[in-house]
Scaffold this motif. Structure first.
Motif, PDB file in Angstrom:
ATOM      1  N   SER A 186      43.886  39.339  48.356  1.00 28.04           N
ATOM      2  CA  SER A 186      43.776  40.372  49.393  1.00 28.04           C
ATOM      3  C   SER A 186      44.890  40.270  50.429  1.00 28.04           C
ATOM      4  O   SER A 186      45.184  41.249  51.117  1.00 28.04           O
ATOM      5  N   LYS A 187      45.547  39.132  50.522  1.00 30.14           N
ATOM      6  CA  LYS A 187      46.661  38.948  51.460  1.00 30.14           C
ATOM      7  C   LYS A 187      47.972  39.525  50.933  1.00 30.14           C
ATOM      8  O   LYS A 187      48.900  39.758  51.695  1.00 30.14           O
ATOM      9  N   TYR A 194      48.085  39.954  33.986  1.00 33.15           N
ATOM     10  CA  TYR A 194      47.653  38.631  33.521  1.00 33.15           C
ATOM     11  C   TYR A 194      46.136  38.603  33.318  1.00 33.15           C
ATOM     12  O   TYR A 194      45.641  38.163  32.292  1.00 33.15           O
ATOM     13  N   LEU A 195      45.417  39.087  34.300  1.00 40.27           N
ATOM     14  CA  LEU A 195      43.950  39.083  34.218  1.00 40.27           C
ATOM     15  C   LEU A 195      43.443  39.942  33.065  1.00 40.27           C
ATOM     16  O   LEU A 195      42.457  39.588  32.419  1.00 40.27           O
ATOM     17  N   SER A 196      44.104  41.045  32.796  1.00 39.40           N
ATOM     18  CA  SER A 196      43.641  41.927  31.727  1.00 39.40           C
ATOM     19  C   SER A 196      43.844  41.317  30.344  1.00 39.40           C
ATOM     20  O   SER A 196      43.220  41.756  29.382  1.00 39.40           O
ATOM     21  N   ALA A 200      53.464  45.340  45.527  1.00 32.95           N
ATOM     22  CA  ALA A 200      52.854  46.034  44.392  1.00 32.95           C
ATOM     23  C   ALA A 200      53.214  45.372  43.066  1.00 32.95           C
ATOM     24  O   ALA A 200      52.379  45.282  42.165  1.00 32.95           O
ATOM     25  N   ASP A 201      54.453  44.897  42.933  1.00 31.20           N
ATOM     26  CA  ASP A 201      54.862  44.262  41.678  1.00 31.20           C
ATOM     27  C   ASP A 201      54.087  42.976  41.421  1.00 31.20           C
ATOM     28  O   ASP A 201      53.688  42.700  40.294  1.00 31.20           O
ATOM     29  N   THR A 202      53.863  42.208  42.461  1.00 25.00           N
ATOM     30  CA  THR A 202      53.098  40.973  42.326  1.00 25.00           C
ATOM     31  C   THR A 202      51.664  41.279  41.926  1.00 25.00           C
ATOM     32  O   THR A 202      51.109  40.638  41.024  1.00 25.00           O
ATOM     33  N   LEU A 203      51.065  42.253  42.569  1.00 23.39           N
ATOM     34  CA  LEU A 203      49.692  42.637  42.240  1.00 23.39           C
ATOM     35  C   LEU A 203      49.596  43.168  40.809  1.00 23.39           C
ATOM     36  O   LEU A 203      48.648  42.856  40.086  1.00 23.39           O
TER      37      LEU A 203
END
Length: 63
Positions: A15-16, A29-31, A20-23
């Motif tokens: 949340s910090k 990765y999570l997907s 956008a590229d990092t998110l």
């Protein structure tokens, strides 16, 4: 630290983030993580690691 605490810490850290590229990279990765209950081995993901550790053995087996 328990699983619940780690999840909360991960959510807090995510949340910090403002980039956008990092998110997008984190979401990608999570997907690609195995889903709960998925018993697949994902051997293709482990190939490079196995090749590094057992390269000569894999070469001998291939012959």
């Amino acid at each position: 630290m328990g699983i619940s605490e780690m999840k909360l810490e991960a959510i807090t850290e995510i949340s910090k983030l403002e980039d956008a590229d990092t998110l997008r990279e984190i979401l990608n990765y999570l997907s690609h993580l195995p889903q709960p209950g998925d018993k697949s081995l994902y051997l293709s993901r482990q190939y490079n690691k196995a090749k590094e550790q057992y390269g000569s053995l894999l070469t001998k087996l291939a012959q």
